[in-house]
Design an enzyme around this catalytic site. Structure first.
Site, short mmCIF file in Angstrom:
data_model
loop_
_atom_site.label_atom_id
_atom_site.label_comp_id
_atom_site.label_asym_id
_atom_site.label_seq_id
_atom_site.Cartn_x
_atom_site.Cartn_y
_atom_site.Cartn_z
N HIS A 200 41.20 49.29 67.78
CA HIS A 200 39.78 49.29 68.14
C HIS A 200 39.43 50.72 68.59
CE1 HIS A 200 36.31 48.43 70.81
NE2 HIS A 200 36.18 47.29 70.16
N ASP B 140 46.84 47.43 74.38
CA ASP B 140 45.47 46.92 74.41
C ASP B 140 45.55 45.40 74.31
OD1 ASP B 140 42.92 46.09 73.97
OD2 ASP B 140 42.51 47.44 72.30
N GLN C 163 42.32 41.40 73.07
CA GLN C 163 42.26 40.19 72.24
C GLN C 163 43.44 39.25 72.48
OE1 GLN C 163 39.78 39.20 70.51
NE2 GLN C 163 38.56 41.05 70.28
N LYS D 277 36.01 38.58 77.54
CA LYS D 277 36.54 37.89 76.36
C LYS D 277 37.40 36.70 76.75
CE LYS D 277 36.78 42.16 73.70
NZ LYS D 277 35.64 42.14 72.79
N CYS E 267 33.88 47.88 65.58
CA CYS E 267 34.44 48.99 66.36
C CYS E 267 35.85 49.34 65.91
CB CYS E 267 34.43 48.70 67.85
SG CYS E 267 32.80 48.48 68.51
#
Ligand code: PMP
Length: 404
Positions: free
Chosen positions: A119, A196, A199, A222, A361
Site C-alpha cells: 500500500h 504493515d 489488513q 478497519k 492506494c
C-alpha cells in the site's frame, strides 16, 4: 449471524431502494453498537485530558485510555502495554518508524527493502526517508500468481539491508504473507522487520512474540473501531533506543530553554492530546473481536471468500487478481472485461452493493499486472453468503448493461 448483524445499526438500511450490501470493509469496517456507545459514553461521562489531571474525570479518562492500550497489547500478545504507541492510523505508525528509527539508523549504502504489493502507506514513507538519508530503496517482486517471488527476495536480502518492510496481507491481491518466515529472513541478514498489519490484524489471529516482528502497524478503523486512532507495536528495546518523531506536550519529562528530556516509550511518541475517546472505543472494538474469537473471524471469512471466489469466477469476462482462495484473506479484486472499474462500482451501487474501485492506494501492484484499476469486494464478520449472491447477480446485471 443475525445477532452480529443486529449489533451494526448501519447495515439495516436501503440504498437506492435496495437493501445495503456493504462489501468495502478493507477500506473501512462498520462499527458495532458497543463501539459507538463506548465513544458516546466517554464524551457523556468521562471527557477530560489524560495523564496530567488531578481530578476525578482526568483520572478516569487516563485509566480508560491506558486500559485500551492494555487491550490492544493483549490482542496481539505484546509482552507489555509499553510496546503499544497510539497513533492516528496505520499510515502514521509506519511514518513514525521510518522517521524515528530510519533517520537515526540509515546511512548512504544501506538498503530498505519493501515489496511490490505494498500500500502507498508502506512505500512513500520509505521513499522519503531513503531520499533524506542517502539509503537505497529496493522492491521485492511479485509473481504472476500474486505471491512474493522468494528466489528474488533471497537475493535482495543482503548485509546491506537494514529494514525489510512488508504487508502481512495485501489489500489488492488478498495474499497472506508468511510473516514469521519473512521476519526470520530479515533477522538472518541483520535487518529489522516492519510489518504493515492494517489488513491482517482485523482478520487473523496475531501473536507478535511468536512472529518475532520488530514493528507492526495497526489501524483501528478497519477492525470495528473509530477512525483517527491506530497503534504501532514496537519491541521495547527498539522503542527505548529511538528518538521521538514529534515534539510537544505529553512526550517530555523536562523542558529547558535549550533542550528537553523525554518520557519513556510509549508516551515519548505521543506528543499532544491523543484521540482519547477513539482509543477507548478502539478498546471496545478489541473486546468485540475477542468475544467472537479471531479463529472464528478467520474461519468465517475463509468460507465467504471461497464461496465468493466460486460465484465470481463463473462470471464471463471476470478476472480475479491474486492467489487462489486458500491463500488469501477476505477480499477479491477483479476486472470485468474492459469495463472501467468505476462504471462497475456505479452499477453495483445502484443495486445497493458497496464496493471499491480504483487503484486502492497501491499503484505499483496494478502496474505490475498492467491494469490501471480494479473493482474490490471485501468481507468481514457481518457479511453473509446471501450478500455474495446479490453481488454476483449485480455483476451479471453489469455484464448485460455493458453488453458483452
Ligand atoms: N496498509 C494497507 C495494506 C491498507 O490496506 C491500508 C488502508 N487502506 C493502510 C495501510 C493504511 O491504513 P490507515 O487508513 O489506517 O492509515
Amino acid at each position: 449471524m443475525s445477532t452480529i448483524r443486529s449489533d451494526f445499526p448501519i447495515l439495516n438500511q436501503q440504498v437506492h431502494g435496495k437493501p445495503l450490501v456493504y462489501l468495502d470493509s478493507a477500506a473501512t469496517s462498520q462499527k458495532p453498537q458497543q463501539v459507538i456507545e463506548a465513544l458516546a459514553r466517554y464524551y457523556r461521562q468521562d471527557n477530560a485530558n489524560v495523564h496530567r489531571g488531578i481530578h476525578a474525570l482526568a483520572e478516569r479518562a487516563t485509566a480508560e485510555y491506558e486500559q485500551a492500550r492494555l487491550k490492544v497489547a493483549r490482542f496481539i500478545n505484546a509482552a507489555s502495554s509499553k510496546e503499544i504507541v497510539f497513533v492516528r492510523n496505520a499510515t502514521e505508525a509506519i511514518n513514525l518508524v521510518a522517521n524515528a528509527w530510519g533517520r537515526a539508523n540509515l546511512r548512504p549504502g544501506d538498503e530498505v527493502l519493501i515489496t511490490q504489493m505494498e500500500h502507498h502507506a508502506n512505500i512513500v514513507p520509505w521513499q522519503l526517508v531513503t531520499q533524506a538519508t542517502g539509503a537505497t530503496l529496493r522492491y521485492a517482486p511479485v509473481t504472476d500468481a500474486g505471491e512474493l517471488d522468494y528466489d528474488a527476495l533471497d537475493s535482495l536480502l543482503t548485509g546491506r539491508t537494514k529494514v525489510f518492510a512488508f504487508t502481512a496481507m495485501s489489500n489488492v491481491l488478498g495474499t497472506i504473507n508468511p510473516v514469521a518466515e519473512l521476519t526470520a529472513k530479515a533477522h538472518a541478514v541483520g535487518a529489522i522487520a516492519v510489518v504493515d498489519g492494517a489488513q491482517s490484524v482485523p482478520h487473523l489471529p496475531t501473536d507478535v512474540q511468536a512472529l518475532d516482528v520488530d514493528f507492526l502497524a495497526i489501524s483501528s478503523h478497519k477492525m470495528l473501531g473509530p477512525t483517527g486512532v491506530g497503534a504501532l507495536y514496537g519491541k521495547r528495546a527498539l522503542l527505548d533506543a529511538m528518538p521521538p518523531f514529534m515534539g510537544g506536550g505529553e512526550m517530555i519529562r523536562e523542558v529547558f530553554m535549550d533542550h528537553s528530556t523525554w518520557e519513556d516509550a510509549p508516551l515519548k511518541f505521543e506528543a499532544g492530546t491523543p484521540a482519547i475517546g477513539e482509543a477507548i472505543a478502539f478498546g471496545a472494538a478489541v473486546d468485540y473481536l475477542d468475544a467472537l474469537g479471531m479463529d472464528w473471524v478467520h474461519q468465517h471469512e475463509m468460507e465467504i471468500t471461497h464461496y465468493a471466489w466460486q460465484r465470481l469466477s463463473a462470471i464471463e469476462g471476470l478476472r480475479i487478481i491474486g492467489p487462489g482462495p486458500e491463500r488469501r484473506g477476505g477480499l477479491l479484486a477483479f476486472t470485468l472485461a474492459d469495463v472501467h472499474p468505476h462504471d462497475v462500482a456505479a452499477v453495483l451501487d445502484m443495486q445497493g452493493v458497496a464496493v471499491r474501485a480504483g487503484h486502492h492506494c497501491a499503484q505499483p501492484i496494478h502496474d505490475r499486472y498492467g491494469i490501471p484499476a480494479t473493482t474490490r469486494a471485501s468481507f468481514y464478520i457481518y457479511n453473509t453468503p446471501e450478500e455474495v449472491d446479490v453481488l454476483a447477480a449485480a455483476l451479471e446485471r453489469a455484464r448485460e448493461l455493458f453488453s458483452f
